[in-house]
Design a protein around this motif. Structure first.
Motif, PDB file in Angstrom:
ATOM      1  N   ASP A 108       0.826  -1.220   0.000  1.00 62.78           N
ATOM      2  CA  ASP A 108       0.000   0.000   0.000  1.00 62.78           C
ATOM      3  C   ASP A 108       0.858   1.267   0.000  1.00 62.78           C
ATOM      4  O   ASP A 108       0.499   2.272  -0.618  1.00 62.78           O
ATOM      5  CB  ASP A 108      -0.925   0.026   1.228  1.00 62.78           C
ATOM      6  CG  ASP A 108      -2.219  -0.742   0.993  1.00 62.78           C
ATOM      7  OD1 ASP A 108      -2.459  -1.159  -0.164  1.00 62.78           O
ATOM      8  OD2 ASP A 108      -2.979  -0.960   1.960  1.00 62.78           O
ATOM      9  N   ASN A 137       3.303  -5.810  -6.392  1.00 64.86           N
ATOM     10  CA  ASN A 137       2.975  -4.384  -6.407  1.00 64.86           C
ATOM     11  C   ASN A 137       1.487  -4.071  -6.328  1.00 64.86           C
ATOM     12  O   ASN A 137       1.093  -2.928  -6.491  1.00 64.86           O
ATOM     13  CB  ASN A 137       3.584  -3.722  -7.658  1.00 64.86           C
ATOM     14  CG  ASN A 137       3.225  -4.488  -8.923  1.00 64.86           C
ATOM     15  OD1 ASN A 137       2.167  -5.130  -8.980  1.00 64.86           O
ATOM     16  ND2 ASN A 137       4.110  -4.451  -9.916  1.00 64.86           N
ATOM     17  N   ARG A 138       0.634  -5.086  -6.095  1.00 73.08           N
ATOM     18  CA  ARG A 138      -0.814  -4.800  -6.046  1.00 73.08           C
ATOM     19  C   ARG A 138      -1.478  -5.734  -5.050  1.00 73.08           C
ATOM     20  O   ARG A 138      -1.354  -6.954  -5.160  1.00 73.08           O
ATOM     21  CB  ARG A 138      -1.404  -4.997  -7.448  1.00 73.08           C
ATOM     22  CG  ARG A 138      -2.886  -4.709  -7.542  1.00 73.08           C
ATOM     23  CD  ARG A 138      -3.304  -4.452  -8.985  1.00 73.08           C
ATOM     24  NE  ARG A 138      -3.118  -5.588  -9.869  1.00 73.08           N
ATOM     25  CZ  ARG A 138      -4.052  -6.507 -10.109  1.00 73.08           C
ATOM     26  NH1 ARG A 138      -5.232  -6.434  -9.529  1.00 73.08           N
ATOM     27  NH2 ARG A 138      -3.806  -7.502 -10.938  1.00 73.08           N
TER      28      ARG A 138
END
Ligand code: HEM
Length: 483
Positions: A246, A295-296
């Protein structure tokens, strides 16, 4: 008032979500409470069975970037072009505990990667350790039972764990890793991942290579002692990963492989398909082939992480399995588990759906034909049998270009193979000998903590195995047991 109108699951606007329909202010509810019934009935069905192992976990999306072409070794589409990026989903887990257990157990960590390639999903369903406790799958249910809670007390049972290990010297190498200072990773970001098994790659010439996959953390290794772990909140590793992603601090791993030509396998001094053994780097050095980054975060934990279904049988052209007996069993076990846990159309759920067109003649079953949010489409119209006279007009047909080269088997009769005289001690001893004094002390104390709860006969058998690995190893554990 909100601009978005609340609806039923079939899309109709809802006028009141706070009050059921009843006969008068103090009267009973009526049958026309269909909206109430919908809510309660859906709620009753909110859970699916948790994974029988690796129940507690955390997943995230990311990408794999190829930095070295493997075209000499494999026709796999995602391993050809330097710079090529492939979307991945990675789920980390502990093994023995249930969904609500602590992230900080002394337990291996699962490291399961799904590569969404253009030729289908390739899954490496590994751990944070290069070896495993077993080399024959027939022992897997017994092993897991011994590590899980006691069936009567529903409490952890270290004596049972050591009882299993005392009867199975093949576990010694992995048990040494588990009880070492690396046995409790401080977070999922601060540990390596390993495919553990010997897998394979094959090229356009039909040559096969045996391969071990390694994912080396770029964050550095960080570990915890039992005392440190006991002070941390149970879901700390989940929070650590979600928070890091995040805030844009994307964790990454250098992806490396060890490659053994098929022709070496017969003459190598170890059985290269024995999951209790590593291939020393001096024999087969690590070759860096890429970087993997997360990354997500998921949008919905249940839909994505809980329903994620990894299978060692998810292979793509240019990749393959190996004769490793454990891997062979896993080729069956995971899809079977998915049909039970998630359902027969598990691969239509977005997190599992391939990012490429899917054409086959399998039809129907629970939840068939879900629309794919990622844009991939599963063909459900047209002929539902093969061969059919329409194949030339576009109905799917097999393509022999993707035929895997034959597996050259070593000669042998079809029977059970007793592996009890295999050397299960040297590599455990080698690992002990590279530890510094403090690491050896931690190892001995960690073993003694659990082994002290087992009876004298179990202790004796364990000490005899440790003695074969290294007499100093046995002596240190014996001293810790009597301290
Ligand atoms: C004969 C040996 C084995 C059997 C029968 C077996 C069986 C299973 C089953 C049934 C599941 C639950 C799958 C699901 O419900 O989605 C599972 C999960 C898992 N196993 Fe194994 N397993 C074996 C060995 C191994 C080994 C050797 C490794 C690692 C090297 C491993 C790594 C994992 C991981 C990482 C998961 C969790 C995957 C996820 O995150 O969904 N297993 N195993």
């Amino acid at each position: 008032m909100s601009k978005t109108t609340l609806t039923t699951s079939s899309g109709a606007p809802v006028a009141d979500d706070n009050n059921s329909i009843s006969v008068g202010e103090r009267g009973p509810l009526t049958f026309d409470n269909h909206y109430l019934f919908e809510k309660l009935a859906h709620f009753n069905r909110e859970r699916i069975p948790e994974r029988v192992v690796h129940a507690r976990g955390t997943g995230a999306y990311g990408q794999f970037t190829l930095t070295r072409s493997l075209s000499d070794y494999s026709i796999a589409d995602f391993l050809q072009k330097v710079g090529e990026k492939t979307e991945v989903f990675l789920r980390f887990s502990t093994v023995g505990g249930g969904q609500d257990s602590s992230d900080y157990a002394r337990d291996p960590r699962g490291f399961a990667v799904k590569f969404y390639t253009r030729q289908g999903n390739y899954d490496i369903v590994g751990n944070n350790t290069p070896v495993f406790f077993l080399n024959d799958p027939i022992k897997f249910p017994d092993f897991i039972h011994s590590q899980k809670k006691n069936p009567r007390t529903n409490l952890p049972d270290p004596a049972a764990a050591f009882e299993f290990w005392a009867n199975h010297p093949q576990s010694l190498h992995q048990m040494t890793i588990l009880m070492s200072d690396r046995g409790i990773p401080a977070s999922y970001r601060h540990m390596h991942g390993f495919g553990s098994h010997t897998l394979s790659l094959w090229n356009a010439k039909g040559e096969r290579y045996w391969v071990k996959w390694h994912f080396k953390t770029n964050q550095g290794i960080k570990t915890l002692t039992d005392e440190e772990a006991s002070t941390l909140p149970p879901f700390g590793a989940q929070k650590d990963l979600v928070d890091a992603i995040d805030r844009g601090d994307f964790p990454s791993w250098a992806v490396k492989i060890q490659i053994m030509p098929d022709t070496d396998a017969e003459k190598y001094h170890l059985n290269p398909f024995d999951l209790t053994k590593v291939w020393p780097y001096k024999d087969y050095p690590l070759i860096e082939i890429g970087q993997l980054e997360l990354n997500r975060n998921v949008q919905n934990y249940f839909a994505e992480t809980e329903q994620a279904a990894f299978a060692p049988s998810n292979l793509v052209p240019g990749t393959g399995a190996s004769p490793d007996k454990m891997l062979q069993a896993r080729l069956l076990a995971y899809q079977d588990a998915h049909r039970y846990r998630v359902g027969v159309n598990v691969n239509q759920i977005p997190v599992n759906a391939p990012r490429c067109p899917v054409h086959h003649y399998q039809r129907d079953g629970f939840m068939a034909g879900c629309p794919m949010s990622n844009g991939s489409q599963i063909q459900t119209s047209g002929a539902n049998y093969y061969p059919n006279d329409r194949a030339e007009q576009g109905d799917p047909a097999p393509n022999p270009a993707y035929r895997e080269p034959p597996l050259h088997l070593s000669k042998g009769a079809v029977t059970t193979y007793d592996q009890s005289d295999v050397d299960y001690y040297s590599q455990a001893g080698d690992l002990f000998r590279v530890m510094n004094a403090d690491q050896k002390r931690q190892l001995a104390n960690n073993i003694a903590g659990g082994l002290s709860q087992a009876n004298a006969s179990i202790q004796e058998r364990m000490l005899a195995y440790l003695n074969k690995a290294d007499p100093e190893y046995a002596a240190m554990v014996k001293a810790a047991l009597t301290a």
